[in-house]
Design a protein around this motif. Sequence first.
Motif, PDB file in Angstrom:
ATOM      1  N   UNK A 154       0.809  -1.216   0.000  1.00 40.91           N
ATOM      2  CA  UNK A 154       0.000   0.000   0.000  1.00 40.91           C
ATOM      3  C   UNK A 154       0.843   1.267   0.000  1.00 40.91           C
ATOM      4  N   UNK A 155       0.317   2.281  -0.697  1.00 42.07           N
ATOM      5  CA  UNK A 155       0.835   3.645  -0.642  1.00 42.07           C
ATOM      6  C   UNK A 155      -0.120   4.482   0.194  1.00 42.07           C
ATOM      7  N   UNK A 156       0.394   5.571   0.775  1.00 40.96           N
ATOM      8  CA  UNK A 156      -0.459   6.541   1.459  1.00 40.96           C
ATOM      9  C   UNK A 156       0.043   7.942   1.082  1.00 40.96           C
ATOM     10  N   UNK A 157      -0.424   8.482  -0.046  1.00 36.10           N
ATOM     11  CA  UNK A 157       0.081   9.775  -0.529  1.00 36.10           C
ATOM     12  C   UNK A 157      -0.521  10.951   0.234  1.00 36.10           C
ATOM     13  N   UNK A 158       0.251  12.022   0.337  1.00 38.05           N
ATOM     14  CA  UNK A 158      -0.262  13.245   0.937  1.00 38.05           C
ATOM     15  C   UNK A 158       0.479  14.454   0.395  1.00 38.05           C
ATOM     16  N   UNK A 163      -3.503   2.826  -1.007  1.00 43.53           N
ATOM     17  CA  UNK A 163      -3.622   2.631  -2.451  1.00 43.53           C
ATOM     18  C   UNK A 163      -2.817   1.390  -2.804  1.00 43.53           C
ATOM     19  N   UNK A 164      -3.469   0.362  -3.262  1.00 41.49           N
ATOM     20  CA  UNK A 164      -2.863  -0.947  -3.468  1.00 41.49           C
ATOM     21  C   UNK A 164      -2.019  -0.958  -4.748  1.00 41.49           C
ATOM     22  N   UNK A 165      -0.708  -1.232  -4.608  1.00 45.52           N
ATOM     23  CA  UNK A 165       0.183  -1.234  -5.761  1.00 45.52           C
ATOM     24  C   UNK A 165      -0.074  -2.400  -6.701  1.00 45.52           C
TER      25      UNK A 165
END
Length: 219
Positions: A50-54, A90-92
Amino acid sequence: MTTIAQVRQAVRPLIQQHSDLASIGRFVMIKPVRHIWRAVFIESTIDPHAFAPRISLSMLIPAKSRGVRGFGQRIFRNIYGPRNIRSSDWDIRQPETIKQMLDMIENEALPKLRTINTFEDYFAFISGFRFPIDYTGHIQYLEVYIPAANGDLELSRKNLERDARILADIKEYRPGFYRALVDGDRFEIARILHEWEAATVTNHKLEKIWERTPFPLEL
């Protein structure tokens, strides 16, 4: 935990479409960088897929260490619908999910970031955030550093002296800046600000996208 290589692979289509973007570690940076970095930071999570963008915003002054990630809100996957506990992941492994993330970065985050060009823009944007308690003093520091960078040394000194905690901190950890501010030494303040910027640039490997420019203080 997602790797930097996975981040770069995921954001490559976005970088290729926009000539003013650069991939620096986990950051997607808007270039050139002048006094303020404007970016999206792609965090890893305990989920290895998972990603966690900000959004990530930070002035280059005072010098920022390698671990600083800037300030900004998370970009939630289901921003247009009800939130849930997994809304920041966000699932890669899902190409359609990565595409949605890039679309939201392009259409939600970047237009906001591109409007931030001055210290005043930065202050206005940051002032609208609701920080955790650890960050509540950030605005008070900005009220010292931004007037100094803009050349209003009287306002900078006034804001410094009204907060005993900030005053004690700057006297102890930024003694050169404090003395130059008290003395009204604009040349020394400018020298210190450039020194701080250069340190931040080195620590965050921004040399290729940084443009050394004068502070309003010098103009």
